[in-house]
Write an enzyme that holds these catalytic residues in place. Sequence first.
Site, PDB file in Angstrom:
ATOM      1  N   TYR A  53       2.867   4.512   0.735  1.00 16.38           N
ATOM      2  CA  TYR A  53       2.218   5.569   2.305  1.00 16.38           C
ATOM      3  C   TYR A  53       1.405   6.630   2.392  1.00 16.38           C
ATOM      4  CZ  TYR A  53       7.199   3.616   2.599  1.00 16.38           C
ATOM      5  OH  TYR A  53       8.601   2.931   2.961  1.00 16.38           O
ATOM      6  N   PHE A  68       7.892   0.775  -1.215  1.00 15.20           N
ATOM      7  CA  PHE A  68       8.646   1.734  -0.120  1.00 15.20           C
ATOM      8  C   PHE A  68       9.530   2.939   0.146  1.00 15.20           C
ATOM      9  CE2 PHE A  68       9.000  -2.180  -0.200  1.00 15.20           C
ATOM     10  CZ  PHE A  68       8.422  -3.302   1.359  1.00 15.20           C
ATOM     11  N   HIS A 104       9.430  -9.673   6.681  1.00 13.82           N
ATOM     12  CA  HIS A 104       8.743  -8.052   5.830  1.00 13.82           C
ATOM     13  C   HIS A 104       9.627  -6.876   6.420  1.00 13.82           C
ATOM     14  CE1 HIS A 104       6.171  -3.988   5.361  1.00 13.82           C
ATOM     15  NE2 HIS A 104       6.119  -4.884   3.884  1.00 13.82           N
ATOM     16  N   ASP A 150       1.043  -0.963   0.152  1.00 13.68           N
ATOM     17  CA  ASP A 150      -0.141   0.149   0.054  1.00 13.68           C
ATOM     18  C   ASP A 150       0.770   1.289  -0.054  1.00 13.68           C
ATOM     19  OD1 ASP A 150      -2.796   0.958   0.527  1.00 13.68           O
ATOM     20  OD2 ASP A 150      -2.378   1.518   2.378  1.00 13.68           O
TER      21      ASP A 150
END
Length: 225
Positions: A68, A79, A188, A66
């Site tokens: 930020y 990321f 993760h 998803d």
Amino acid sequence: MLADRLPEDWKKELRAALASPSFLELERFVEEERKRATVFPSEEDLFSAFRLTPYQDVKVLLLGQDPYHGPGQAHGLAFSVKPGVPPPPSLVNIFKELESDVKVPRPKDGSLIPWAKQGVLLLNAVLTVRQGEPNSHAGHGWEDFTDAVIRAVSAKQEPVVFLLWGRYAQKKKKLIDAKRHVVLEGTHPSPLSASNGFFGSRPFSKVNEALEAKGREPVDWRLSA
């Protein structure tokens, strides 16, 4: 229209997905969301990953979940954040492992554009989000579109390394031809899980080892110092 901003090479590969009822409904949903709320990333940045990493150049696919959801953070690359924006916790952990694994010092900002320009497709499963509301655009059709992206990359004849961090990303393994490509699964990098297997997992050197074993150029993981 969302599809108008997608580069032509990707449009060609995703023609069926772009014509699907799911994508047409997604376009309507995102258009309405932008009218009533602040949505990230901007329209201009929405397909940055596809613009910076042409289809023919993809040699690594790193899957996020998803975007930020804070102001100025999301810019269309999983990321990554724009130069000058403080790296969020997951990205800080990525940089810690990057330094430990391949001795790349922590960069001055959180932009991963240099990776994207080398063929690392930084793909989120969902490409938009409401400000301050994580996962607010999940379940509205983005997943169908990005599943089609994963399938399209899996259809490439050249071997690709798929880097799947966390259970959510690992569910997408079924979309990948693991006989032709390399799938690397790991923990993760979020603060909730990084200490339970991400740190010390050496994902960056493993990607390069896999690429070289397949006869492909390794990634230069260095970022802005």
